[in-house]
Design an enzyme around this catalytic site. Structure first.
Site, PDB file in Angstrom:
ATOM      1  N   GLU A 170      33.272  42.904  50.783  1.00 29.08           N
ATOM      2  CA  GLU A 170      31.993  43.950  50.198  1.00 29.08           C
ATOM      3  C   GLU A 170      30.694  44.349  50.469  1.00 29.08           C
ATOM      4  O   GLU A 170      29.672  44.005  50.140  1.00 29.08           O
ATOM      5  CB  GLU A 170      32.587  43.708  48.710  1.00 29.08           C
ATOM      6  CG  GLU A 170      33.529  43.984  48.170  1.00 29.08           C
ATOM      7  CD  GLU A 170      33.848  45.309  46.421  1.00 29.08           C
ATOM      8  OE1 GLU A 170      34.855  45.557  46.236  1.00 29.08           O
ATOM      9  OE2 GLU A 170      33.301  43.870  46.261  1.00 29.08           O
ATOM     10  N   GLU A 360      41.577  45.173  48.956  1.00 22.70           N
ATOM     11  CA  GLU A 360      41.754  45.064  47.397  1.00 22.70           C
ATOM     12  C   GLU A 360      42.142  45.988  46.927  1.00 22.70           C
ATOM     13  O   GLU A 360      41.917  47.645  47.054  1.00 22.70           O
ATOM     14  CB  GLU A 360      40.325  44.339  46.789  1.00 22.70           C
ATOM     15  CG  GLU A 360      39.587  43.639  46.516  1.00 22.70           C
ATOM     16  CD  GLU A 360      38.699  42.751  46.464  1.00 22.70           C
ATOM     17  OE1 GLU A 360      38.295  43.489  45.319  1.00 22.70           O
ATOM     18  OE2 GLU A 360      37.962  42.318  46.343  1.00 22.70           O
TER      19      GLU A 360
HETATM   20  C1  BGP Z   1      35.383  44.236  43.852  1.00 16.01           C
HETATM   21  C2  BGP Z   1      35.699  42.398  44.148  1.00 16.01           C
HETATM   22  C3  BGP Z   1      36.232  41.172  43.830  1.00 16.01           C
HETATM   23  C4  BGP Z   1      36.729  42.390  41.700  1.00 16.01           C
HETATM   24  C5  BGP Z   1      37.067  43.778  42.263  1.00 16.01           C
HETATM   25  C6  BGP Z   1      37.565  43.998  40.560  1.00 16.01           C
HETATM   26  O1  BGP Z   1      34.405  44.684  43.705  1.00 16.01           O
HETATM   27  O2  BGP Z   1      35.584  42.536  45.180  1.00 16.01           O
HETATM   28  O3  BGP Z   1      35.433  40.757  43.385  1.00 16.01           O
HETATM   29  O4  BGP Z   1      36.819  41.595  40.777  1.00 16.01           O
HETATM   30  O5  BGP Z   1      36.283  44.331  42.546  1.00 16.01           O
HETATM   31  O6  BGP Z   1      36.423  44.791  39.970  1.00 16.01           O
HETATM   32  P1  BGP Z   1      36.212  43.317  38.853  1.00 16.01           P
HETATM   33  O7  BGP Z   1      36.928  42.800  38.336  1.00 16.01           O
HETATM   34  O8  BGP Z   1      34.877  44.196  37.797  1.00 16.01           O
HETATM   35  O9  BGP Z   1      36.766  45.232  37.748  1.00 16.01           O
END
Ligand code: BGP
Length: 466
Positions: A170, A360
């Protein structure tokens, strides 16, 4: 629903959110070890016991068991990151840590044993703390050299084992979360925009350098950038709102434009000019950026947002925006928009004409463990199945639209610690991990209802989607 024959189905995690073992086998401290509350609180001076990531889900010791479960679901690909501080404990060390390198050898071998291809994020919110403290992270030009050494080391070591690489998780999030994303310790409100964009430049140069090195060392490698995708809609058809959307998009598209086209776009040059921002960019760096664009574009997708003059602020994946009155939201206030995924796939392909990879996507939700399932206890997570099903249907639509999609890895295929809130209770997995926000729990794994659902999706190559 027809997905391409070699579609890469799988799941994704990051080292810092699942491995634990934060100080074992020579690992150095990284920024996550001092962020017990994710981005919701201030960093601590030292790692503290309340930080769930120090132990996380103990993937470091349980990876064999976990990968066997992924294999049961039929994963073709598994995305994880290498923790930079396992390889270079301080980040600026001359020599790598052999024990750290050996761990990832075992991990990748285990994946291949099950016919699972690893997809590796080189830097996933895991800057070694020493680089944050001594150099203020990516604000320093010196980080490029340290990252280059790290890349050369892991490419030399894992060539033949890892074909798919992502340079920075990201990358656009550094504008919103400078410490998490860029290892920048200067608090955001004290950080000048000039410094922040200089940090972006350093990361972009490092990303181009990694792409170049990967292609030299591993001719068969495919290197992608990784972008936080956040489709942005106008709140009203007022021309001002349309322009607000266009401008909001610029700050995200900038990163994809740089990776796909290799030159600074006119809209950013205008922004820098008007803000009096002067970046240090050498002619050699310009050539490097131009000549080393990525093989594919990967992205995360969870939410869409609105922009416009009116409206109320919404919650999003690291960046805010305005609430969309037409969408429902998760328990954490993230608005759920499956059609936004088709939209973003089309938009990115129109713009960059590169293969796309969704690395993701998923629903963070509170799960309740109940009796049942093959492990004696399970989670009836129909809400997660619905979320993933609806998003995958839209991936199918985009494929029908002619968009080349390489694969799909759900986020947190096994429960792990959240990045933004550092909680265990925000669960994404097909596999429940017995651990609570207070750190208690046996770490036992339980297959959820979605486990079999995803297995079926993969086995039918998407035909079971509804
Ligand atoms: C993204 C990241 C991840 C992940 C995901 C979900 O921003 O790349 O590392 O964790 O989001 O977010 P969260 O864990 O805050 O729910």
């Amino acid at each position: 629903m027809k997905f391409p024959e070699n579609f890469l189905w799988g799941g994704a995690v990051a080292a810092n959110q699942c491995e634990g073992a934060y100080n074992e086998d020579g690992k150095g401290i990284d920024i996550q070890d001092i962020m017990p509350q994710g981005i919701k609180g201030a960093p601590t001076a030292e790692p503290t016991e309340d930080n769930l990531k120090l132990k996380a889900i103990d993937f470091y010791h349980r990876y064999k068991e976990d990968i066997a479960l992924f294999a049961q679901m039929g994963f073709k690909i598994f995305r994880t990151s290498i923790a930079w501080s396992r390889i270079f404990p301080n980040g600026d060390d001359e020599q790598p840590n052999e024990a750290g390198l050996a761990f990832y050898d075992k991990l990748f071998d285990e994946c291949h044993k099950h016919g699972i291809e690893p997809l590796v994020t080189i830097s996933h919110y895991e800057t070694p703390l020493h680089l944050a403290k001594k150099y203020d992270g990516w604000t320093s030009h010196e980080l490029i050299g340290f990252y280059e050494r790290y890349c050369r080391t892991i490419f030399d070591r894992y060539k033949g084992k890892v074909k798919y690489w992502l340079t920075f998780n990201e990358i656009n999030s550094v504008l919103h979360a400078p410490l998490l994303s860029g290892g920048i310790l200067t608090p955001k409100d004290k950080l000048s925009e000039e410094k922040l964009y200089q940090a972006c430049h350093h990361e972009l140069v490092a990303s181009a350098l990694a792409t170049k090195l990967a292609h030299e060392i591993m001719p068969e490698a495919k290197v992608g950038c990784m972008i936080l995708a956040i489709p942005t809609y106008p709140l009203t058809p007022a021309p001002e709102d349309i322009i607000a959307v266009m401008e909001a998009n610029h700050f995200n598209d900038f990163f994809g434009d740089m990776h796909a086209r290799g030159v600074y776009p006119g809209y950013m040059k205008r922004y820098f000019r008007e803000k009096g921002i002067t970046l240090k960019i050498t002619p050699e760096e310009e050539t490097l950026l131009r000549e080393n664009t990525v093989d594919f574009i990967s992205f995360s997708y969870y939410v869409s947002i609105c922009e416009g003059a009116s409206g109320t602020a919404g919650e999003g994946n690291l960046m805010g925006g305005k609430k969309n009155p037409y969408l429902k939201e998760s328990e954490w206030g993230w608005q759920i928009d499956p059609k936004g995924l088709r939209y973003v796939l089309n938009r990115f392909y129109d713009r960059w004409q590169k293969p796309l990879f969704i690395v993701e996507n998923g629903l963070g939700a509170k799960d309740e463990l109940v009796p049942g399932g093959p492990d004696g206890r399970t989670v009836e997570d129909d809400y997660r199945i619905a979320y993933l099903n609806d998003h995958l249907v839209q991936v199918g639509e985009a494929i029908e639209d002619g968009v080349p999609v390489m694969g799909y890895t759900t986020w947190g295929c096994i429960d792990l610690v959240s990045a933004s809130t550092a909680q265990m209770s925000k669960r994404y997995g097909f596999i429940y991990v017995d651990r609570s926000d207070d750190g208690t729990g046996s770490l036992t794994r339980y297959r959820k209802k979605s486990f079999d659902w995803y297995k079926e999706v993969i086995a039918t190559n998407g035909e079971s989607l509804k």
